[in-house]
Design an enzyme around this catalytic site. Structure first.
Site, short mmCIF file in Angstrom:
data_model
loop_
_atom_site.label_atom_id
_atom_site.label_comp_id
_atom_site.label_asym_id
_atom_site.label_seq_id
_atom_site.Cartn_x
_atom_site.Cartn_y
_atom_site.Cartn_z
N THR A 257 -42.27 -14.36 -30.14
CA THR A 257 -43.24 -13.11 -30.58
C THR A 257 -42.56 -12.50 -31.86
OG1 THR A 257 -41.92 -12.03 -29.08
CG2 THR A 257 -43.86 -12.85 -28.14
N SER A 287 -46.23 -12.15 -37.03
CA SER A 287 -46.00 -10.62 -36.78
C SER A 287 -47.28 -9.90 -36.45
CB SER A 287 -45.40 -10.24 -37.91
OG SER A 287 -46.29 -9.76 -38.88
N CYS A 288 -46.95 -8.98 -35.55
CA CYS A 288 -48.09 -7.74 -35.32
C CYS A 288 -49.09 -7.59 -36.42
CB CYS A 288 -47.64 -6.42 -34.84
SG CYS A 288 -46.48 -5.38 -35.65
N ARG A 333 -33.29 1.87 -43.02
CA ARG A 333 -33.78 1.78 -41.68
C ARG A 333 -32.34 2.59 -40.86
NH1 ARG A 333 -36.75 -3.51 -39.59
NH2 ARG A 333 -38.01 -3.84 -41.56
N THR A 346 -42.08 -5.61 -45.60
CA THR A 346 -42.61 -6.31 -44.73
C THR A 346 -42.98 -7.87 -45.13
OG1 THR A 346 -45.12 -6.52 -43.27
CG2 THR A 346 -44.90 -5.61 -45.68
N GLY A 347 -42.85 -8.72 -44.03
CA GLY A 347 -43.15 -10.21 -44.44
C GLY A 347 -44.27 -10.64 -44.22
N ARG A 369 -42.49 3.22 -42.61
CA ARG A 369 -42.17 3.42 -41.09
C ARG A 369 -42.53 4.78 -41.12
NH1 ARG A 369 -39.53 -0.80 -38.30
NH2 ARG A 369 -40.16 -2.57 -39.05
#
Length: 480
Positions: A257, A287-288, A333, A346-347, A369
């Protein structure tokens, strides 16, 4: 009788019909493995009000009336048929019946529309597929909820959860986290803890909790598990070598996941799940965000062609960030997640190539984010191969959400007051916000909401169903 009385009487009549639908939907699901849908939304285990709301929403996005008074006769017609495992969309049955000019009765039309699921054509119910969750975090617990919810119908059986032992009351605490969720609410059902046998019993499903610090320590056959699909939701291993550690006695396939690395196939259900080779033992669900942007990107490529694009994701904060400022190996982060907007990478853009290898357009991406715990939005800015206009694009995407093979991935909403919290619990990978869509000639900007927890978990379960052979065909087909 006043007009208000007429409206209320109509509501009470529709309530009565919806109440009559519930036991029929339940019997079809339990006894025949048939999932009743309404424009791709499952009606299984839904309340009276939920059934009515689903009809109302379908009416909103379809642009024409749809009521339980129209769909109920089709549901009744299904009960007279010799059905096998399948998914049957009574919303689509009602819509296609309207357009049919053959003069058939509802019963005759329904029998012809679902003929692939009846009699000699029907699939046989197969034995249940064992599933193991490795890890029990945000995605793991939501996938568990979905597997338990569907256990009576689709043959997936959650047999075990593998976690590290957290010490005293570990089992009780993990059961409590499954029972209550600050974002997604209470678990729909009952949960009992069997500490003597290290089991969590959820809606009658016995789930063994296995304590292990490493995949190589577990022999799953000792727990009666065989040929299972293991879902790794830890993200700790992402390449073939690391994920192969899970291929232990009792485990046949591994699903990650998180985005896979190297030659691990990245799968977005609805787009490229049919490319999974039968003998492939390790796959990733990407990813989502990849799941949110790839289906609408494919839809736009199919209709308009895409020359290039950029995706900007405004993403809810995750467990990877810090509550308060502290050291983090990644840039930015380490700063407090609930107090800041945090620019990060982001990938998802680079992952598009794995899911859509035929797309030649260059897609770039970046991410911010923000201080919300769930639901994100992807802003997809595309240069198209031909000019169009806003009305045409919205009509097309609305139709895609209703009738295309991507209807379980793409949802559509046209509300002047829609905000992120409205999409908590959405089962779609992506929701097109019609009100925010911008089109100017060959430039289209799509605003795509997505529940980065629950919607993504639904995509994961769809992939698991597919590779286990219990993703049953949907009727009616568009050409009926």
């Amino acid at each position: 009788m006043t007009v208000n009385d007429d409206v209320f009487t109509d509501w009470k009549n529709r309530e009565e019909i919806a109440e009559s639908m519930i036991p029929i939907i339940g019997r079809l699901h339990r006894e025949k493995d048939v999932t009743v849908l309404l424009h791709s939304r499952s009606l299984v285990n839904k309340s009276v009000v939920s059934i009515l709301k689903t009809h109302r929403f379908a009416r909103q996005i379809a642009g024409e009336e749809l009521s339980v008074t129209e769909t109920f006769p089709f549901l009744q017609a299904l009960t007279a048929l010799d059905l096998g495992p399948s998914q049957i969309d009574i919303g689509m049955l009602a819509a296609t019946y309207r357009a049919d000019s053959r003069g058939l009765s509802v019963e005759e039309f329904t029998a012809k529309a679902v003929i692939g699921a009846t009699g000699e054509n029907k699939l046989e119910r197969r034995d249940g597929q064992d599933v193991v969750l490795y890890g029990f975090g945000r995605i793991g617990r939501l996938v568990a909820r979905l597997l338990i919810e569907k256990a009576s119908g689709n043959g997936l059986r959650l047999k075990a959860i593998v976690v590290r032992n957290g010490g005293g009351d570990d089992l009780v605490k993990r059961a409590s986290l499954l029972r209550r969720d600050s974002i997604h609410g209470q678990f729909q059902g009952t949960i009992v803890v069997d500490e003597a046998n290290n089991k969590i019993i959820a809606n009658g499903n016995e789930i063994t909790v296995i304590y292990s610090n490493d995949p190589s320590e577990v022999d799953y056959t000792e727990y009666g598990i065989k040929d299972a699909i293991l879902i790794d939701n830890t993200g700790r291993w992402r390449d073939r070598e690391g994920l192969s550690k899970h291929l232990r006695p009792g485990i046949a396939k591994v699903v990650l996941t998180a985005p896979g690395k190297g030659d691990v196939p990245n799968i977005v259900h609805g787009v490229n799940h049919d490319t999974i080779k039968p003998d492939e033992q390790i796959i990733s669900c990407a990813s989502c965000t990849t799941n949110a942007i790839v289906p609408p990107l494919k839809a736009m490529e199919d209709e308009y062609g895409v020359l290039r694009g950029h995706v900007e994701t405004v993403h809810s904060f995750t467990n990877d960030q810090n509550l308060l400022d502290n050291y983090h190996k990644a840039d930015r982060r380490g700063r407090s997640a609930p107090l800041n907007m945090v620019i990060t990478e982001t990938g998802a853009a680079s992952a598009v190539a794995k899911a859509l290898p035929d797309l030649k357009a260059k897609i770039s991406g970046s991410s911010i984010r923000v201080p919300v715990p769930d639901v994100s939005i992807a802003i997809l800015n595309l240069q198209l191969k031909r000019e169009t206009n806003r009305e045409e694009v919205l009509d097309y995407l609305r139709d895609v959400s209703l009738t295309s093979p991507l209807k379980r991935q793409i949802d559509f909403i046209d509300s002047p007051d829609a905000v992120s919290s409205d999409f908590i619990g959405s089962r779609h990978a992506s929701i097109v916000d019609a009100g925010a869509t911008k089109v100017d000639g060959d430039n289209a900007i799509l605003y795509l909401w997505y529940d980065n927890e629950f919607g993504y978990s639904c995509q994961v379960v769809r992939v698991v169903r597919y590779i286990s052979g219990v993703e049953y065909p949907t009727f009616p087909h568009p050409a009926v």
